[in-house]
Write a protein that holds these residues in place. Structure first.
Motif, PDB file in Angstrom:
ATOM      1  N   PHE A 136       0.690  -1.131  -0.030  1.00  0.00           N
ATOM      2  CA  PHE A 136      -0.014   0.000   0.098  1.00  0.00           C
ATOM      3  C   PHE A 136       0.753   1.080  -0.143  1.00  0.00           C
ATOM      4  CE2 PHE A 136      -3.478  -2.809   1.319  1.00  0.00           C
ATOM      5  CZ  PHE A 136      -4.365  -2.437   0.620  1.00  0.00           C
ATOM      6  N   THR A 137       2.087   1.299   0.768  1.00  0.00           N
ATOM      7  CA  THR A 137       2.827   2.465   0.576  1.00  0.00           C
ATOM      8  C   THR A 137       3.396   2.628  -0.887  1.00  0.00           C
ATOM      9  OG1 THR A 137       3.188   1.897   2.905  1.00  0.00           O
ATOM     10  CG2 THR A 137       4.950   3.491   1.821  1.00  0.00           C
ATOM     11  N   SER A 138       3.759   1.699  -1.530  1.00  0.00           N
ATOM     12  CA  SER A 138       4.246   2.005  -2.900  1.00  0.00           C
ATOM     13  C   SER A 138       3.451   2.859  -3.782  1.00  0.00           C
ATOM     14  CB  SER A 138       4.382   0.565  -3.627  1.00  0.00           C
ATOM     15  OG  SER A 138       2.998   0.001  -4.121  1.00  0.00           O
ATOM     16  N   PHE A 139       2.104   2.948  -3.538  1.00  0.00           N
ATOM     17  CA  PHE A 139       1.331   3.827  -4.166  1.00  0.00           C
ATOM     18  C   PHE A 139       1.650   5.232  -3.801  1.00  0.00           C
ATOM     19  CE2 PHE A 139      -0.897  -0.155  -4.974  1.00  0.00           C
ATOM     20  CZ  PHE A 139      -1.071  -0.029  -6.315  1.00  0.00           C
ATOM     21  N   VAL A 140       1.634   5.538  -2.527  1.00  0.00           N
ATOM     22  CA  VAL A 140       2.218   6.782  -1.670  1.00  0.00           C
ATOM     23  C   VAL A 140       3.712   7.240  -2.361  1.00  0.00           C
ATOM     24  CG1 VAL A 140       2.447   8.003   0.206  1.00  0.00           C
ATOM     25  CG2 VAL A 140       0.913   6.247   0.075  1.00  0.00           C
ATOM     26  N   LEU A 141       4.264   6.186  -2.537  1.00  0.00           N
ATOM     27  CA  LEU A 141       5.788   6.641  -2.809  1.00  0.00           C
ATOM     28  C   LEU A 141       6.244   6.904  -4.249  1.00  0.00           C
ATOM     29  CD1 LEU A 141       7.989   4.072  -0.702  1.00  0.00           C
ATOM     30  CD2 LEU A 141       7.668   6.719  -0.343  1.00  0.00           C
ATOM     31  N   THR A 142       5.606   6.235  -5.318  1.00  0.00           N
ATOM     32  CA  THR A 142       5.841   6.244  -6.730  1.00  0.00           C
ATOM     33  C   THR A 142       6.066   7.756  -7.049  1.00  0.00           C
ATOM     34  OG1 THR A 142       5.122   4.044  -7.187  1.00  0.00           O
ATOM     35  CG2 THR A 142       5.367   5.447  -9.069  1.00  0.00           C
ATOM     36  N   PRO A 143       5.104   8.667  -7.019  1.00  0.00           N
ATOM     37  CA  PRO A 143       5.075  10.084  -7.249  1.00  0.00           C
ATOM     38  C   PRO A 143       6.321  10.787  -6.883  1.00  0.00           C
ATOM     39  CG  PRO A 143       2.923   9.441  -6.949  1.00  0.00           C
ATOM     40  CD  PRO A 143       3.769   8.384  -6.386  1.00  0.00           C
ATOM     41  N   ILE A 144       6.389  10.619  -5.335  1.00  0.00           N
ATOM     42  CA  ILE A 144       7.405  11.259  -4.582  1.00  0.00           C
ATOM     43  C   ILE A 144       8.802  10.869  -5.239  1.00  0.00           C
ATOM     44  CG2 ILE A 144       8.302  11.607  -2.496  1.00  0.00           C
ATOM     45  CD1 ILE A 144       5.464  11.217  -1.382  1.00  0.00           C
ATOM     46  N   GLU A 145       9.003   9.562  -5.535  1.00  0.00           N
ATOM     47  CA  GLU A 145      10.473   9.213  -5.775  1.00  0.00           C
ATOM     48  C   GLU A 145      10.413   9.430  -7.418  1.00  0.00           C
ATOM     49  OE1 GLU A 145      11.355   5.106  -4.977  1.00  0.00           O
ATOM     50  OE2 GLU A 145      11.269   5.541  -2.943  1.00  0.00           O
ATOM     51  N   LEU A 146       9.437   9.748  -8.122  1.00  0.00           N
ATOM     52  CA  LEU A 146       9.707  10.042  -9.488  1.00  0.00           C
ATOM     53  C   LEU A 146      10.309  11.455  -9.476  1.00  0.00           C
ATOM     54  CD1 LEU A 146       8.885   9.733 -12.565  1.00  0.00           C
ATOM     55  CD2 LEU A 146       6.758  10.552 -12.174  1.00  0.00           C
ATOM     56  N   VAL A 147       9.545  12.501  -8.790  1.00  0.00           N
ATOM     57  CA  VAL A 147      10.083  13.791  -8.801  1.00  0.00           C
ATOM     58  C   VAL A 147      11.681  13.933  -8.157  1.00  0.00           C
ATOM     59  CG1 VAL A 147       9.758  16.091  -7.783  1.00  0.00           C
ATOM     60  CG2 VAL A 147       8.017  14.827  -8.563  1.00  0.00           C
TER      61      VAL A 147
END
Length: 326
Positions: A136-147
């Motif tokens: 579930f945390t992966s969906f929070v993280l992907t946009p942040i890590e992309l930036v």
């Protein structure tokens, strides 16, 4: 298997509501995440730069130390902290989400009747709740890590060195070129890394902690003496070692997924007419550099993950133990 003596209690603790416990996880997890991010960020910058070196050109960096040297010589020490504002938010979101979803995973096991509330969770069950938290945390993280990745590895302008990038312009460019869906570019890599890594992160920490408590309780002559030992926190060095083992396990076991994700997320915005998929990117990396390419930057990542995770668990557990929210 005998239940783990170090398993944390259920989501709803005596004197606490589930909402209060969730707020505790979010607040203390955010504090612990920010502390850990300041420790690890320069190493993370080097890791991403090593991972994202193009296939069709000679490698720019010979290794982590060479990357540190070149980065400091060309842009100064502060360049290693370039783009840290977004990762600080991301670290708070990541760590708080992991602890929150891990607690929710426990509650799901209790509510489904798979685990009784009157005993601690076993170590295998804690690996399972860790995987639940990571997914579930992966969906929070992907946009942040992309930036974060696009700031850490800016695209060079023609004939000029890359200009420093800031979070808001990067967010605008992603949305303009790829829409809302573009913020989850690399989601599969993050999902694989976080699901397996979350299981390893919580599981390794609890496994090592369980071993330490097992050694301490061998000397207990009575049940009361054993319960007294179990109620006391471990010495700081043992807490640190358990947390460090979590960080190394999390990063090493699923590092290839993180490497592929970083390569996908550092592609210039609008630079490819057709986005490479996770599997295509992985196949291309394997053909060019094999297993060694999959683990490029792994050493520096594990080196920074050990102290970072040690501090995260020590800060989080210490805050919850000494400053419980009511």
């Amino acid at each position: 298997m005998e239940p783990s003596p170090v398993a944390a209690p259920a989501l709803a603790l005596p004197g606490k509501t589930a909402l209060t416990e969730a707020v505790t996880d979010v607040f203390y997890g955010s504090v612990a995440g920010v502390v850990g991010k300041y420790i690890e960020y320069p190493f993370d910058t080097v890791k991403v730069r090593l991972q994202s070196q193009p296939d069709h050109l000679p490698l720019r960096y010979k290794g982590p130390l060479d990357c540190f040297r070149q980065s400091i010589q060309s842009d100064g020490v502060l360049s290693l902290y370039r783009g840290i504002s977004a990762p600080l938010v991301g670290a708070a979101a990541e760590t708080s989400s992991l602890f929150l979803f891990e607690s929710l995973g426990r509650e799901a096991l209790f509510s489904a009747g798979l685990c009784p509330r009157d005993r601690p969770l076993s170590v295998p069950e804690l690996w399972l709740t860790g995987a639940f938290a990571g997914a579930f945390t992966s969906f929070v993280l992907t946009p942040i890590e992309l930036v974060k990745c696009k700031i850490q590895v800016p695209s060079p302008a023609e004939g000029r060195p890359p200009a420093p990038m800031r979070p808001l312009p990067v967010v605008r460019d992603i949305f303009r070129h790829e829409g809302l869906r573009g913020f989850w570019h690399g989601q599969l890599g993050t999902l694989i890394r976080e699901t397996g890594g979350g299981a390893a992160w919580f599981g390794a920490k609890e496994t090592v902690t369980s071993v330490f408590y097992g050694l301490k309780t061998r000397t207990a002559a009575t049940r009361a003496e054993r319960e007294t030992i179990m109620s006391q926190p471990l010495p700081l060095w043992q807490q640190a070692l358990a947390g460090a083992s979590a960080g190394v396990s999390y990063n090493f076991l699923f590092f290839p997924a993180d490497t592929i994700k970083s390569r996908m997320q550092t592609i210039p915005i609008g630079g490819l007419a057709v986005k490479r998929t996770f599997w295509n990117e992985g196949a291309a990396l394997w053909r060019q550099h094999g297993l060694r390419g999959m683990y490029r930057g792994c050493g520096i990542t594990c080196l920074r993950a050990a102290p970072s995770s040690a501090f995260i668990f020590m800060v989080y557990d210490g805050l919850k133990r000494n400053f419980p929210l009511r």
